[in-house]
Design an enzyme around this catalytic site. Structure first.
Site, PDB file in Angstrom:
ATOM      1  N   HIS A  55      33.580  24.515 -16.352  1.00 30.74           N
ATOM      2  CA  HIS A  55      34.715  23.418 -17.199  1.00 30.74           C
ATOM      3  C   HIS A  55      35.987  23.529 -16.334  1.00 30.74           C
ATOM      4  O   HIS A  55      36.520  24.635 -15.956  1.00 30.74           O
ATOM      5  CB  HIS A  55      34.441  23.666 -18.652  1.00 30.74           C
ATOM      6  CG  HIS A  55      33.222  23.467 -18.991  1.00 30.74           C
ATOM      7  ND1 HIS A  55      32.952  23.550 -20.486  1.00 30.74           N
ATOM      8  CD2 HIS A  55      32.080  23.033 -18.503  1.00 30.74           C
ATOM      9  CE1 HIS A  55      31.768  23.294 -20.864  1.00 30.74           C
ATOM     10  NE2 HIS A  55      31.110  22.988 -19.527  1.00 30.74           N
ATOM     11  N   GLU A  80      39.001  23.579 -18.194  1.00 29.16           N
ATOM     12  CA  GLU A  80      39.883  24.580 -18.661  1.00 29.16           C
ATOM     13  C   GLU A  80      39.499  25.969 -18.126  1.00 29.16           C
ATOM     14  O   GLU A  80      40.565  26.705 -17.806  1.00 29.16           O
ATOM     15  CB  GLU A  80      39.592  24.788 -20.145  1.00 29.16           C
ATOM     16  CG  GLU A  80      39.886  23.457 -20.997  1.00 29.16           C
ATOM     17  CD  GLU A  80      38.370  22.497 -21.104  1.00 29.16           C
ATOM     18  OE1 GLU A  80      38.347  22.089 -22.076  1.00 29.16           O
ATOM     19  OE2 GLU A  80      37.610  22.597 -20.313  1.00 29.16           O
ATOM     20  N   CYS A 100      35.376  23.315 -25.300  1.00 38.17           N
ATOM     21  CA  CYS A 100      34.174  24.127 -25.870  1.00 38.17           C
ATOM     22  C   CYS A 100      34.357  25.414 -26.360  1.00 38.17           C
ATOM     23  O   CYS A 100      35.559  25.989 -26.034  1.00 38.17           O
ATOM     24  CB  CYS A 100      33.071  23.832 -24.880  1.00 38.17           C
ATOM     25  SG  CYS A 100      33.237  25.069 -23.356  1.00 38.17           S
ATOM     26  N   CYS A 107      35.427  27.909 -23.568  1.00 43.20           N
ATOM     27  CA  CYS A 107      36.795  27.511 -22.836  1.00 43.20           C
ATOM     28  C   CYS A 107      37.850  28.182 -23.895  1.00 43.20           C
ATOM     29  O   CYS A 107      38.955  28.453 -23.395  1.00 43.20           O
ATOM     30  CB  CYS A 107      36.787  26.336 -22.754  1.00 43.20           C
ATOM     31  SG  CYS A 107      35.988  25.631 -21.019  1.00 43.20           S
TER      32      CYS A 107
END
Length: 215
Positions: free
Chosen positions: A92, A94, A120, A123
């Site tokens: 992801h 992040e 999420c 993250c």
């Protein structure tokens, strides 16, 4: 718009049309979120491109990241098109921003992360562990496909316990229920005589004295 890839040509996905970016931005938060939007165009995810920018307390960019496969992993179009399999191995935005900073030895303590989508659960944990203390996004919803936090209560809990400041002005979970104001509501009358005019009060007091026989 297209660009050569491995000797061939691939159409760029999710490119930002000309004229979308503002000519000038005064606000630092909006400026860094625009940067995150630009970072997102590097993603090859055909369904959703996400960008993240991590910034120091004095507004210096420390790291960036977009959602994609790990370094040296082949960007197989069939894999990227398979949502279920892709979600198992993709990094992801992040997390990539945190990993990129760690790879270069850049400390993130006290920094802020600007991201185009709400993080999420995984993250959120990476953000907390890296020392990031603030999340800024204009996303208005949680990610519905979060495999570890389908009802989103875990991410809300850990962010609150870790003291992470979340600035998400368009997200219903982080918008105040009502405007904050110093104005106090007017109180109603506490006694029935409060409804009377001063002259009426005096008349009532005199009548009470006459009935009691008081001179």
């Amino acid at each position: 718009m297209s660009m050569p890839v491995n000797g061939g040509t691939r159409m760029l996905q999710n490119t930002i049309p000309t004229g979308v970016f503002p000519e000038h931005v005064d606000n630092w938060d909006e400026y860094f979120l625009w940067l995150a939007t630009a970072v997102a165009i590097k993603s090859k995810d055909p369904k959703c491109s996400v960008g993240a920018v991590i910034v120091s307390e004095d507004n210096v960019v420390l790291s960036t990241g977009f959602n994609g496969l790990a370094r040296r992993i082949y960007d197989d179009e069939k894999l990227l098109a398979d949502a279920e399999e892709k979600l198992k191995i993709i990094c992801h935005a992040e997390a990539n921003a945190v990993f990129n900073a760690a790879r270069l030895g850049v400390p993130l303590n006290g920094s802020s992360i600007f991201v185009t989508k709400f993080p999420c659960l995984s993250c959120c944990n990476a953000i907390i562990q890296a020392g990031v203390t603030r999340i800024y996004t204009h996303d208005n919803r949680f990610w519905d496909d979060d495999p570890l936090d389908s009802d989103h209560h875990r991410k809300r809990t850990i962010l609150k316990q870790a003291g992470i400041r979340v600035d998400a002005p368009f997200h219903p979970e982080y918008v105040p229920n009502q405007p904050i104001t110093l104005k106090q509501p007017r109180k109603g009358p506490s006694r029935s005589t409060d409804l009377l005019k001063p002259a009426d009060v005096i008349t009532v007091e005199r009548a009470q004295e006459e009935n009691s026989g008081t001179p």
